[in-house]
Design an enzyme around this catalytic site. Structure first.
Site, mmCIF file in Angstrom:
data_model
loop_
_atom_site.group_PDB
_atom_site.id
_atom_site.type_symbol
_atom_site.label_atom_id
_atom_site.label_comp_id
_atom_site.label_asym_id
_atom_site.label_seq_id
_atom_site.Cartn_x
_atom_site.Cartn_y
_atom_site.Cartn_z
ATOM 1 N N HIS A 195 -6.323 -43.912 -20.077
ATOM 2 C CA HIS A 195 -6.449 -43.299 -18.757
ATOM 3 C C HIS A 195 -7.869 -43.474 -18.203
ATOM 4 C CE1 HIS A 195 -3.134 -40.781 -20.576
ATOM 5 N NE2 HIS A 195 -2.564 -41.188 -19.456
ATOM 6 N N GLN B 277 11.595 -36.434 -15.152
ATOM 7 C CA GLN B 277 11.724 -37.665 -15.934
ATOM 8 C C GLN B 277 11.918 -37.415 -17.422
ATOM 9 O OE1 GLN B 277 7.780 -38.775 -14.283
ATOM 10 N NE2 GLN B 277 7.420 -39.738 -16.270
#
Length: 329
Positions: free
Chosen positions: A33, A60
């Site tokens: 990230h 999700q």
């Protein structure tokens, strides 16, 4: 100083300077990230703005998946985001993103979203695209950056942005790996030492497929340099390339040509890992066209993605690498 925002109102009140780049995450930030954020900082420029979103999207996660145990580490995430160059972190609550509960209208991923990850996790990509669309509207970026480790996700986001005319540039950033080759993932923290040893088979399998492709490219170059009028294998044998000659026969014998030879090289590593303790339990190994994630057939040319998903213990991991297939003789 990196600002922490919790509401759409706070986000919309954020003064906009230059180009805005957004990095969408579910938190539990790691070096992968941080690489996305640093790349966003570079692309936005010194006068631009980088916004990181931290939101664990319930849409999700399917039944039995790890929504409840997904790591939430917002304080640590803020530190990582700030160090990497983020100007703001948008970390909304679920009812801020879905104020009326689960949305009645969602983005459909279509047939492309039903393959590979979509076949294993029905509805996953519909939920992912829905939240990405919402966050794109909320953050209004010029650029949105996503990791190539989630190759099918990246391909679907690109397709959504194109098909639905989102005014944003989608940027893919190469996968970040640990020194031993394991792709960085928030789920790696779930692995025991023994499980991690088994999990290394994912990247090793991909590298084996890549090496098979590279060996065949080198083989083709040597064959083309051989005297005219000879078959490739015999010409290589004549040049003393016994190993290469054997490789040529192996590739020609593979029913699916070079793509199948690449799959076979990767599959061999995964099969070996299936006999480890703890074992690797393969979900899928696929060599696909990144435009629609259909399997690459015999004679395939152009860019492809070699992708794998497997469970080690209770942890499910994915990985992939891009490959380039030249013209096949």
């Amino acid at each position: 100083m990196t600002g922490l925002l919790h509401t759409a109102g706070e986000l919309h009140a954020l003064p906009r300077t230059g180009r805005r780049a957004v990095v969408m995450t579910m938190g539990a930030l790691h070096e992968g990230h941080a690489t996305l954020i640093r790349t966003a900082r570079e692309l936005a420029g010194p006068g631009g703005q980088v916004v990181v979103t931290v939101f664990v999207n319930p849409l999700q996660f399917g039944a039995g998946e790890d929504l409840d145990r997904y790591p939430r580490t917002l304080d640590a995430d803020l530190g990582i985001a700030a160090a990497a160059g983020a100007d703001a972190v948008f970390a909304p609550a679920v009812d801020e993103v879905y104020p009326g509960g689960d949305p009645q209208v969602r983005i459909s991923a279509g047939p492309m979203g039903e393959r590979l990850e979509g076949a294993t996790r029905p509805g996953h990509f519909d939920g992912m695209l829905t939240v990405v669309a919402k966050l794109l509207h909320l953050t209004r970026p010029d650029l949105a950056l996503f990791g190539q480790k989630d190759a099918q996700q990246l391909a679907l986001i690109r397709r959504m942005a194109t098909d639905l005319n989102f005014p944003v540039e989608i940027v893919g950033v190469p996968t970040v790996r640990e020194e031993d080759g394991l792709a960085l993932s928030s789920r790696n923290r779930y692995l025991s030492a023994a499980e991690r040893g088994t999990a290394l088979a994912l990247s090793r399998a991909l590298f084996a497929g890549r090496d098979r492709l590279a060996a065949q490219a080198a083989l083709r170059a040597r064959a083309e340099a051989a005297p005219a009028g000879e078959g490739r294998a015999s010409a290589l044998a004549r040049l003393g390339e016994i190993r290469a000659s054997a490789d040529a026969h192996a590739v020609s014998a593979a029913g699916g040509g070079l793509p199948e030879a690449v799959r076979a090289a990767a599959r061999h590593v995964l099969q070996e890992a299936g006999r480890h303790e703890p074992p690797l339990v393969l979900d899928y190994l696929a060599l696909v066209d990144p435009r629609d994630f259909t399997e690459a057939g015999p004679g395939f040319t152009g860019r492809a993605v070699l992708a794998v998903a497997a469970k080690v213990g209770a942890t499910r991991l994915i990985d992939n690498i891009p490959l380039e297939f030249g013209a096949q003789a």
